[in-house]
Design a protein around this motif. Structure first.
Motif, PDB file in Angstrom:
ATOM      1  N   GLY A 159       0.777  -1.237   0.000  1.00  0.00           N
ATOM      2  CA  GLY A 159       0.000   0.000   0.000  1.00  0.00           C
ATOM      3  C   GLY A 159       0.800   1.274   0.000  1.00  0.00           C
ATOM      4  N   CYS A 160       2.119   1.192  -0.209  1.00  0.00           N
ATOM      5  CA  CYS A 160       2.953   2.394  -0.234  1.00  0.00           C
ATOM      6  C   CYS A 160       3.491   2.594  -1.650  1.00  0.00           C
ATOM      7  N   PRO A 161       3.014   3.616  -2.380  1.00  0.00           N
ATOM      8  CA  PRO A 161       3.516   3.848  -3.743  1.00  0.00           C
ATOM      9  C   PRO A 161       5.041   4.015  -3.745  1.00  0.00           C
ATOM     10  N   THR A 162       5.719   3.164  -4.506  1.00  0.00           N
ATOM     11  CA  THR A 162       7.183   3.095  -4.434  1.00  0.00           C
ATOM     12  C   THR A 162       7.785   2.879  -5.816  1.00  0.00           C
ATOM     13  N   THR A 163       8.892   3.571  -6.059  1.00  0.00           N
ATOM     14  CA  THR A 163       9.692   3.405  -7.272  1.00  0.00           C
ATOM     15  C   THR A 163      11.149   3.286  -6.841  1.00  0.00           C
ATOM     16  N   ALA A 164      11.935   2.546  -7.615  1.00  0.00           N
ATOM     17  CA  ALA A 164      13.371   2.421  -7.340  1.00  0.00           C
ATOM     18  C   ALA A 164      14.185   2.944  -8.512  1.00  0.00           C
ATOM     19  N   ILE A 165      15.293   3.550  -8.196  1.00  0.00           N
ATOM     20  CA  ILE A 165      16.306   3.906  -9.185  1.00  0.00           C
ATOM     21  C   ILE A 165      17.558   3.108  -8.877  1.00  0.00           C
ATOM     22  N   ILE A 166      18.108   2.444  -9.887  1.00  0.00           N
ATOM     23  CA  ILE A 166      19.378   1.739  -9.722  1.00  0.00           C
ATOM     24  C   ILE A 166      20.484   2.696 -10.132  1.00  0.00           C
ATOM     25  N   SER A 167      21.345   3.041  -9.181  1.00  0.00           N
ATOM     26  CA  SER A 167      22.384   4.037  -9.436  1.00  0.00           C
ATOM     27  C   SER A 167      23.773   3.430  -9.244  1.00  0.00           C
ATOM     28  N   ASP A 168      24.743   4.047  -9.896  1.00  0.00           N
ATOM     29  CA  ASP A 168      26.085   3.478  -9.964  1.00  0.00           C
ATOM     30  C   ASP A 168      26.901   3.748  -8.710  1.00  0.00           C
ATOM     31  N   MET A 169      27.626   2.716  -8.276  1.00  0.00           N
ATOM     32  CA  MET A 169      28.503   2.842  -7.122  1.00  0.00           C
ATOM     33  C   MET A 169      29.855   2.205  -7.429  1.00  0.00           C
ATOM     34  N   ASN A 170      30.348   2.435  -8.664  1.00  0.00           N
ATOM     35  CA  ASN A 170      31.689   1.997  -9.019  1.00  0.00           C
ATOM     36  C   ASN A 170      32.742   3.031  -8.645  1.00  0.00           C
ATOM     37  N   GLN A 171      32.296   4.179  -8.147  1.00  0.00           N
ATOM     38  CA  GLN A 171      33.179   5.179  -7.566  1.00  0.00           C
ATOM     39  C   GLN A 171      32.369   5.915  -6.516  1.00  0.00           C
ATOM     40  N   PRO A 172      33.024   6.542  -5.541  1.00  0.00           N
ATOM     41  CA  PRO A 172      32.271   7.285  -4.524  1.00  0.00           C
ATOM     42  C   PRO A 172      31.393   8.359  -5.164  1.00  0.00           C
ATOM     43  N   LEU A 173      30.223   8.558  -4.578  1.00  0.00           N
ATOM     44  CA  LEU A 173      29.295   9.530  -5.137  1.00  0.00           C
ATOM     45  C   LEU A 173      29.821  10.953  -4.986  1.00  0.00           C
ATOM     46  N   VAL A 174      30.470  11.234  -3.870  1.00  0.00           N
ATOM     47  CA  VAL A 174      31.161  12.510  -3.671  1.00  0.00           C
ATOM     48  C   VAL A 174      32.639  12.198  -3.452  1.00  0.00           C
ATOM     49  N   PRO A 175      33.537  13.168  -3.588  1.00  0.00           N
ATOM     50  CA  PRO A 175      34.970  12.874  -3.506  1.00  0.00           C
ATOM     51  C   PRO A 175      35.511  12.694  -2.091  1.00  0.00           C
ATOM     52  N   SER A 176      34.632  12.486  -1.123  1.00  0.00           N
ATOM     53  CA  SER A 176      35.053  12.285   0.263  1.00  0.00           C
ATOM     54  C   SER A 176      34.343  11.087   0.861  1.00  0.00           C
ATOM     55  N   LEU A 177      35.036  10.369   1.729  1.00  0.00           N
ATOM     56  CA  LEU A 177      34.464   9.273   2.505  1.00  0.00           C
ATOM     57  C   LEU A 177      34.812   9.514   3.963  1.00  0.00           C
ATOM     58  N   GLY A 178      33.843   9.431   4.826  1.00  0.00           N
ATOM     59  CA  GLY A 178      34.051   9.726   6.243  1.00  0.00           C
ATOM     60  C   GLY A 178      32.961  10.662   6.700  1.00  0.00           C
ATOM     61  N   ASN A 179      32.654  10.638   7.968  1.00  0.00           N
ATOM     62  CA  ASN A 179      31.433  11.269   8.460  1.00  0.00           C
ATOM     63  C   ASN A 179      31.423  12.790   8.320  1.00  0.00           C
ATOM     64  N   ALA A 180      32.330  13.492   9.000  1.00  0.00           N
ATOM     65  CA  ALA A 180      32.365  14.953   8.899  1.00  0.00           C
ATOM     66  C   ALA A 180      32.750  15.400   7.493  1.00  0.00           C
ATOM     67  N   LEU A 181      33.617  14.629   6.836  1.00  0.00           N
ATOM     68  CA  LEU A 181      34.043  14.993   5.486  1.00  0.00           C
ATOM     69  C   LEU A 181      32.867  14.937   4.509  1.00  0.00           C
ATOM     70  N   GLU A 182      31.968  13.990   4.690  1.00  0.00           N
ATOM     71  CA  GLU A 182      30.801  13.917   3.817  1.00  0.00           C
ATOM     72  C   GLU A 182      29.788  15.006   4.150  1.00  0.00           C
ATOM     73  N   VAL A 183      29.667  15.363   5.422  1.00  0.00           N
ATOM     74  CA  VAL A 183      28.804  16.497   5.770  1.00  0.00           C
ATOM     75  C   VAL A 183      29.333  17.768   5.114  1.00  0.00           C
ATOM     76  N   ALA A 184      30.658  17.916   5.058  1.00  0.00           N
ATOM     77  CA  ALA A 184      31.238  19.078   4.374  1.00  0.00           C
ATOM     78  C   ALA A 184      30.848  19.081   2.897  1.00  0.00           C
ATOM     79  N   GLU A 185      30.814  17.911   2.253  1.00  0.00           N
ATOM     80  CA  GLU A 185      30.385  17.830   0.856  1.00  0.00           C
ATOM     81  C   GLU A 185      28.914  18.218   0.718  1.00  0.00           C
ATOM     82  N   VAL A 186      28.114  17.814   1.684  1.00  0.00           N
ATOM     83  CA  VAL A 186      26.698  18.208   1.697  1.00  0.00           C
ATOM     84  C   VAL A 186      26.573  19.719   1.747  1.00  0.00           C
TER      85      VAL A 186
END
Length: 434
Positions: free
Chosen positions: A228-255
């Motif tokens: 009963g929940c209208p839902t769609t999926a997108i399959i997206s690529d993860m062969n490289q990081p989505l943003v150029p940083s990995l790590g908690n505060a570093l990813e918030v900085a990218e945000v």
């Protein structure tokens, strides 16, 4: 009813009834079903499958094993879920953007799992911010700020919490039926009126192949819609990081760079694609493209940043975070530049290895009780296809100690391929399901 009879039916290839699965889920929640019985159930489900009807029935039974939120709001209640990747901080951008575009977003999120970073761990890099708000706190923040990113209370899908822990130690994590029920039982317990799923595929995802990602996306979409929940999926690529940083505060900085500096790039593109789908499904935009344009516009003109700031303040974070985010985020003790040892082209990343490097630095958990170091990680990673010359910077390591940085540098070099010729770069969005 009898747990042994239900397990025997499933063992023999018969799908348990809705009543049987409801009874079993309640038994998981109140401990009347033993660990041994839960493990036997999980193994029988892995080996024989539940079928589509059984998958829906188990999802609803686990949803109803605890509290199910009900909302009386003047706008639709929507959410997004990602199956996990590296450098994936879309939720922190998309939740406030959806709120700007006319939705309420009660995003119940998780912590890091394996090599992937957790949304809660990332947002908790912001000092003072709380994610353990409980139902009353969640309702207050959603009503006032339009969006909240919180942890699940002990009363949200407790059957899933118990079964998930047992799957982890009984080699039954890979069951498509149990993965589907686990993800959706928690999301549906939030009382959603629409959901978009970001199913990752590639070296940095749990699903490494297109066939596996498609199977999971199809299972999730069909089950959620049947529930009963209208839902769609997108399959997206993860062969490289989505943003150029990995790590908690570093990813918030990218945000924050995305929200305040109009940086654009793959994360903004994926936010628009995901947001466009769920806005159109909820009737908040005429079609998917209009929805995507609305998401992109509110990120570009600063309204999403303002909404993010309201959400952060409502959850106990600094009132002026958006204006002075660099001042509030923690910095690592050791910051080391890594340079190329040869000239060539960035041809491949082993995304899972990159994620485990961040875990090794202290940015994730190796056991459940580990404390997170929000400051550590990797930054300034070059995208696939980048030309580099010998001696050129290719990344930065953020570590708490020199020996940790040494280890991380060796692991980073092993996870990155510099080749003389370019390799094919997959598209960001592979396909849409539903």
């Amino acid at each position: 009813m009898d747990a042994r009879r239900i397990i025997a039916h499933l063992r023999d290839g018969q799908t348990p009834t809705q009543d049987e699965l409801s009874w079993f889920a309640k038994g998981l929640a109140d401990q009347s079903v033993s660990d041994a019985q839960a493990g036997a159930f999980a193994m029988a489900a892995l080996l024989n499958g539940l079928g589509e009807e059984g998958r829906v029935a188990l999802t609803l039974a686990m949803r109803d094993s605890g509290d199910v939120l009900q909302w009386t709001l003047d706008k639709p209640v929507l959410d997004k879920h990602s199956t996990g990747g590296v450098g994936d901080c879309v939720s922190l951008v998309l939740a406030p953007a959806l709120a700007v575009c006319g939705a309420y977003v009660p995003m119940i999120s998780g912590r890091g799992l394996g090599h992937t970073g957790g949304t809660l761990d990332k947002i908790e890099s912001i000092p003072g911010l709380r994610t353990d708000l409980g139902e009353s706190g969640l309702r207050h923040v959603v009503k006032d700020a339009g969006a909240a990113i919180v942890s699940a209370s002990s009363q949200i899908a407790p059957a899933d919490k118990r079964l998930y822990a047992i799957r982890d130690v009984t080699a039954t994590v890979e069951s498509l039926d149990l993965i589907t029920a686990s993800i959706l039982s928690k999301k549906l317990a939030a009382g959603l009126e629409g959901l978009v799923l970001d199913v990752k595929v590639g070296s940095g995802a749990f699903m490494k192949t297109a066939d596996d990602a498609r199977a999971l996306a199809t299972s999730l979409v069909n089950t959620a819609n049947a529930a009963g929940c209208p839902t769609t999926a997108i399959i997206s690529d993860m062969n490289q990081p989505l943003v150029p940083s990995l790590g908690n505060a570093l990813e918030v900085a990218e945000v924050m760079r995305t929200l305040t500096e109009q940086r654009g790039g793959p994360m903004a593109e994926l936010c628009a694609a995901l947001g466009g789908v769920v806005l159109a499904n909820a009737g908040l935009c005429p079609d998917v493209q209009d929805g995507a344009n609305a998401i992109a516009a509110c990120i570009r003109d600063g309204r999403a940043a303002e909404a993010f700031g309201r959400m952060i303040a409502a959850q106990g974070g600094p009132v002026q975070f958006v204006d002075n985010w660099q001042r509030f985020l923690p910095e690592a003790t050791v910051i080391r530049e890594v340079t190329a040892r040869e000239s060539g082209i960035i041809a491949a990343y082993q995304g899972e290895s990159l994620g485990l490097t961040v875990v090794g630095l202290g940015g994730g958990r190796q056991v459940e009780t580990d404390m997170i170091d929000h400051s550590v990680g990797l930054s300034d990673l070059l995208p696939l296809g980048s030309k580099v010359t010998k001696g050129q910077p290719i990344a930065r390591i953020h570590a708490s100690r020199e020996d940790s940085a040494n280890r991380a540098e060796a692991e980073l070099r092993a996870a990155m391929t510099i080749a003389p010729k370019p390799a094919d770069i997959p598209p960001l969005i592979h396909e849409r399901i539903g």
